[in-house]
Design an enzyme around this catalytic site. Structure first.
Site, PDB file in Angstrom:
ATOM      1  NE  ARG A   1      55.900 -45.716  26.222  1.00 17.81           N
ATOM      2  CZ  ARG A   1      55.403 -46.669  25.441  1.00 17.81           C
ATOM      3  NH1 ARG A   1      55.750 -46.725  24.168  1.00 17.81           N
ATOM      4  NH2 ARG A   1      54.560 -47.556  25.910  1.00 17.81           N
TER       5      ARG A   1
ATOM      6  CG  ASP B   1      55.483 -45.188  15.973  1.00 20.42           C
ATOM      7  OD1 ASP B   1      54.578 -44.863  15.168  1.00 20.42           O
ATOM      8  OD2 ASP B   1      55.325 -46.033  16.872  1.00 20.42           O
TER       9      ASP B   1
ATOM     10  CD  GLU C   1      53.204 -40.668  22.000  1.00 20.19           C
ATOM     11  OE1 GLU C   1      54.297 -40.712  21.416  1.00 20.19           O
ATOM     12  OE2 GLU C   1      52.551 -41.681  22.282  1.00 20.19           O
TER      13      GLU C   1
ATOM     14  CG  HIS D   1      52.682 -44.693  20.347  1.00 19.06           C
ATOM     15  ND1 HIS D   1      53.069 -44.063  21.506  1.00 19.06           N
ATOM     16  CD2 HIS D   1      52.995 -46.002  20.520  1.00 19.06           C
ATOM     17  CE1 HIS D   1      53.583 -44.962  22.337  1.00 19.06           C
ATOM     18  NE2 HIS D   1      53.539 -46.142  21.757  1.00 19.06           N
TER      19      HIS D   1
END
Ligand code: NAD
Length: 334
Positions: A238, A262, A267, A299
């Site tokens: 996360r 990622d 985000e 993500h």
């Protein structure tokens, strides 16, 4: 016949949904809609026995009462996250919520390894050079073998344990830190006693801890200051577990040689959305995108056929289970 309504249906879920529908055609009628459970849909619940939702934003707690009045006492959320639901309000209305705590840990693990390989072998640089018809070899694309590396795994739960096994398979030395070490991983990895100790002598740090409030910025400047020069950082956990600005400072001073991101702490507005030709209003994200030593993905670590199938099958099975037995396996407010 039992009637289920599935809200927030995405194009990529269609194939998996059709397979589930075919498997249950003799007992269940399934109504699919791209809409969320709101507006006119709240008035069309009288003949519905169960619902599945893929809510991404706050769910209006007043709707719990509407569901209960229509004899629906369970929501099957098609994601791991359930922070969009006001659980005390759900309890008050007698609504149980289920989630999908784990839909394909192997998918995320394999992506974390994929991104590590990309950093170690500089594939993003090679691809960019070749696209420019620059076929030269130089130090910027000279890689290393994975078996020569020391890998540090932070968090050895469902995903981290699989990452450790894959790197062990490559012949790398795997070290890990977890507040609850798993004795079954003996022979695969060596546990150390703290995160600070972990970063001291590893080449790659891969993050697999939950994004809980306690873990906010667990990987911070003080930790990164302990790292061996040249560390690569891979975050598929996360965004919040990694202090992005501290990471940038350590990339600038070359303590960190590269990062694969990622999940990014801010985000929200961007990942999963097409931002082509629109200005980014996040200077940190803009900066990360411009850097040659950072690779970003939106993500997507989980995003495989297997994960999407599970994200459909598990909640729909839960809906049916609740209708039949007033219980489901993954209730988050039991
Ligand atoms: P898990 O609960 O199975 O494992 C987490 C592990 O971290 C546990 O062993 C726990 O003891 C350990 N841990 C927790 N806090 C710690 C701390 N402060 N220090 C050391 N260890 C700690 O979780 P999981 O299913 O393996 O998920 C790992 C991460 O992957 C989560 O952040 C999850 O949100 C994320 N995730 C990412 C994607 C993606 O697409 N990028 C998809 C799903 C999950």
């Amino acid at each position: 016949m039992t009637k289920i309504k599935v809200f927030d249906v995405r194009v990529d879920e269609q194939a998996a949904l059709q397979q589930w529908i075919e498997r249950h055609a003799d007992e269940v009628e399934v109504v699919l809609t791209e809409d969320s459970l709101e507006g006119k849909h709240l008035e069309q619940l009288a003949d519905i026995d169960g619902v599945s939702i893929s809510q991404t934003t706050h769910f209006n707690p007043e709707y719990f009462q509407v569901l209960a009045q229509n004899g629906i006492h369970h929501i099957a959320q098609r994601s791991a996250g359930f922070d969009m639901y006001d659980l005390p309000a759900a309890n008050e209305a007698g609504i149980k919520i289920s989630n999908v705590p784990s839909y394909s840990p192997q998918s995320i693990a394999e992506f974390a390894v994929t991104r590590t390989l990309a950093l170690v072998r500089h594939t993003h640089r090679i691809d960019r050079n070749v696209a420019l018809q620059d076929f030269t070899w130089d130090l910027a694309v000279q890689g290393r073998t994975i078996e020569s590396l020391k890998i540090g795994v932070l968090g050895t739960g469902r995903i981290g344990s699989r990452v450790a096994k894959i790197f062990h398979g490559f012949g790398a030395q795997v070290y890990a830190y977890d507040i609850a070490p798993n004795s079954e991983l003996e022979g695969i990895l060596t546990y150390v006693d703290s995160l600070e100790e972990l970063v001291k002598d590893i080449d790659v740090l891969t993050l697999h801890i939950p994004g809980s409030p306690e873990n906010k910025y667990l990987v911070n400047e003080a930790v990164l200051n302990q790292a061996k020069a040249g560390l690569l950082v891979v975050n598929t956990a996360r965004g919040i577990v990694l202090d992005t600005e501290a990471l940038i400072r350590k990339l600038d001073d070359k303590t960190i040689a590269g990062a694969a991101i990622d999940t990014y702490e801010n985000e929200g507005p961007y990942f999963k959305n097409d931002w082509t030709n629109k200005p980014l209003e996040d200077p940190v994200l803009s900066h990360l995108l411009e850097r040659d030593d950072v690779i970003i993905s939106p993500h997507v670590a989980f995003y495989t056929d297997e994960a999407v199938q599970n994200l459909v099958d598990i909640p729909l099975d839960e809906v049916l289970s609740y209708i039949k037995n007033q219980t489901a396996e993954h209730i988050v407010n039991p």
